[in-house]
Write an enzyme that holds these catalytic residues in place. Structure first.
Site, PDB file in Angstrom:
ATOM      1  N   LYS A 177     -18.941 -31.284  38.677  1.00 26.73           N
ATOM      2  CA  LYS A 177     -17.495 -31.935  37.242  1.00 26.73           C
ATOM      3  C   LYS A 177     -18.446 -32.853  36.524  1.00 26.73           C
ATOM      4  O   LYS A 177     -18.301 -33.150  35.050  1.00 26.73           O
ATOM      5  CB  LYS A 177     -16.305 -32.343  37.664  1.00 26.73           C
ATOM      6  CG  LYS A 177     -15.303 -31.182  38.297  1.00 26.73           C
ATOM      7  CD  LYS A 177     -16.001 -29.738  37.133  1.00 26.73           C
ATOM      8  CE  LYS A 177     -14.909 -29.030  37.925  1.00 26.73           C
ATOM      9  NZ  LYS A 177     -14.719 -27.928  36.990  1.00 26.73           N
ATOM     10  N   TYR A 206     -18.462 -30.399  44.449  1.00 26.86           N
ATOM     11  CA  TYR A 206     -17.673 -30.897  43.480  1.00 26.86           C
ATOM     12  C   TYR A 206     -17.375 -31.727  42.234  1.00 26.86           C
ATOM     13  O   TYR A 206     -17.314 -31.273  40.952  1.00 26.86           O
ATOM     14  CB  TYR A 206     -16.299 -29.970  44.084  1.00 26.86           C
ATOM     15  CG  TYR A 206     -14.957 -29.682  43.174  1.00 26.86           C
ATOM     16  CD1 TYR A 206     -14.580 -28.388  42.623  1.00 26.86           C
ATOM     17  CD2 TYR A 206     -14.095 -31.042  42.773  1.00 26.86           C
ATOM     18  CE1 TYR A 206     -14.124 -28.120  41.643  1.00 26.86           C
ATOM     19  CE2 TYR A 206     -13.517 -30.342  42.033  1.00 26.86           C
ATOM     20  CZ  TYR A 206     -13.482 -29.149  41.343  1.00 26.86           C
ATOM     21  OH  TYR A 206     -11.660 -28.897  40.480  1.00 26.86           O
ATOM     22  N   SER A 217     -12.974 -32.043  35.417  1.00 23.44           N
ATOM     23  CA  SER A 217     -11.451 -32.816  37.230  1.00 23.44           C
ATOM     24  C   SER A 217     -11.977 -34.134  36.540  1.00 23.44           C
ATOM     25  O   SER A 217     -12.334 -34.848  36.542  1.00 23.44           O
ATOM     26  CB  SER A 217     -11.941 -31.759  37.922  1.00 23.44           C
ATOM     27  OG  SER A 217     -11.579 -32.525  39.238  1.00 23.44           O
ATOM     28  N   ARG A 273      -6.333 -16.432  37.029  1.00 20.24           N
ATOM     29  CA  ARG A 273      -5.196 -16.530  37.986  1.00 20.24           C
ATOM     30  C   ARG A 273      -5.339 -18.355  37.784  1.00 20.24           C
ATOM     31  O   ARG A 273      -6.722 -18.417  36.452  1.00 20.24           O
ATOM     32  CB  ARG A 273      -5.961 -16.857  39.144  1.00 20.24           C
ATOM     33  CG  ARG A 273      -5.919 -15.770  40.008  1.00 20.24           C
ATOM     34  CD  ARG A 273      -6.009 -15.907  42.035  1.00 20.24           C
ATOM     35  NE  ARG A 273      -7.397 -16.499  41.974  1.00 20.24           N
ATOM     36  CZ  ARG A 273      -8.135 -16.953  42.162  1.00 20.24           C
ATOM     37  NH1 ARG A 273      -7.344 -17.770  43.106  1.00 20.24           N
ATOM     38  NH2 ARG A 273      -9.155 -16.998  42.767  1.00 20.24           N
TER      39      ARG A 273
END
Ligand code: NAP
Length: 251
Positions: A162, A158, A145, A17
């Site tokens: 990153k 998160y 990110s 995806r």
């Protein structure tokens, strides 16, 4: 610019995806054969594989939890057994978690870091081992990110994963220079299941869209840079982390 990746094989993690799928399809459009992994979406993986085949490239979709070391080593062993060498690795598989730090458990930490950081590390290590042994170069592209630079409240794990991936990218670039080039892509907000823009509160949506380009990106808008970084056009580029982010971060 007409980029050809003919004769190259790319491994893209988490390409059932979203951004991984767009990158896998774009690499195939440029002539690379594709191996990709997925974790829990076999139907989506079939759709990705069909799109790659439509570009005339060989493709294999392999179910692999990137956090699982035995699964990663067995993936690479099976590629070795089939005499498939990986020229380009896109370390893309990732998850996100919104939770206040005070509510975050040790197992939350292990789960998120397991997929995002450990998964990127283990997959990269196995690819790098083989690239070093072959001695004919290679490309590693780690998907980071913009939040790895910015930080964000309630996304500490998160953003930390990153930030760590950015450090890993630079360390690998130094450790494996001059022949293996290692770079990162740090997307801003991109329209995928992970961002889930349609289920965001209006306040968060406004925050995501309050960037200079006043919109979120599409996965295909990340893929172009991945193709460039996989190609001969980026032969003097290593240790860099590029924002593709509508201006959300300007280092
Ligand atoms: P997504 O739509 O949620 O897709 C995530 C992909 O990762 C899926 O293919 C999923 O496979 C795979 N995956 C998840 N856990 C896995 C595991 N344990 N082992 C192997 N594969 C696993 O996410 P996305 O937005 O495309 O994100 C892709 C990358 O871009 C991530 O690293 C993310 O942090 C980064 N990123 C995204 C954005 C954004 O706004 N979307 C912004 C900056 C950075 P299954 O479907 O099979 O589970």
């Amino acid at each position: 610019m007409n980029i050809s990746l003919a004769g190259k094989t790319a491994l893209v993690t988490g390409a059932s995806r979203g951004i991984g799928r767009a990158i896998a399809i774009a690499l195939a459009r440029s002539g690379a054969d594709i191996i990709f992994t997925y974790n829990s979406s076999p139907k989506d993986a079939e759709d990705t594989a069909a799109a790659i085949k439509a570009h005339g490239q060989a493709v294999q979709a392999i179910k692999t939890d990137v956090a699982n070391e035995a699964a990663i080593t067995s993936l690479f062993q099976s590629l070795d057994d089939s005499k498939i060498a990986i020229d380009i690795l896109i370390n893309n598989a990732g998850i996100i978690m919104e939770k206040s730090t005070l509510d975050t458990s040790g197992s939350d930490f292990d789960h998120l870091m397991g997929v995002n950081l450990r998964g990127s590390f283990l997959t990269g290590r196995e690819a790098l081992k083989r690239m070093v042994m072959r001695g004919d170069g290679g490309r590693i592209i780690n998907i980071s990110s913009d939040l790895g630079f910015l930080g964000r409240e309630s996304f500490a794990l998160y953003t930390a994963s990153k930030g760590a991936i950015n450090a890993l990218t630079k360390s690998w670039a130094l450790e494996f220079a001059p022949h293996i080039l290692v770079n990162g892509i740090a997307p801003g907000p991109v329209d995928t299941d992970m961002l889930d823009i349609n289920n965001m509160t209006p306040e968060w949506r406004q925050k995501e869209e309050q960037i200079p380009m006043e919109r979120i990106g599409q996965p295909e808008e990340i893929a172009g840079l991945a193709v460039y970084l996989a190609s001969e056009y980026s032969s003097f580029v290593t240790g860099q982390i590029y924002g593709v982010n509508g201006g959300s971060v300007m280092p």
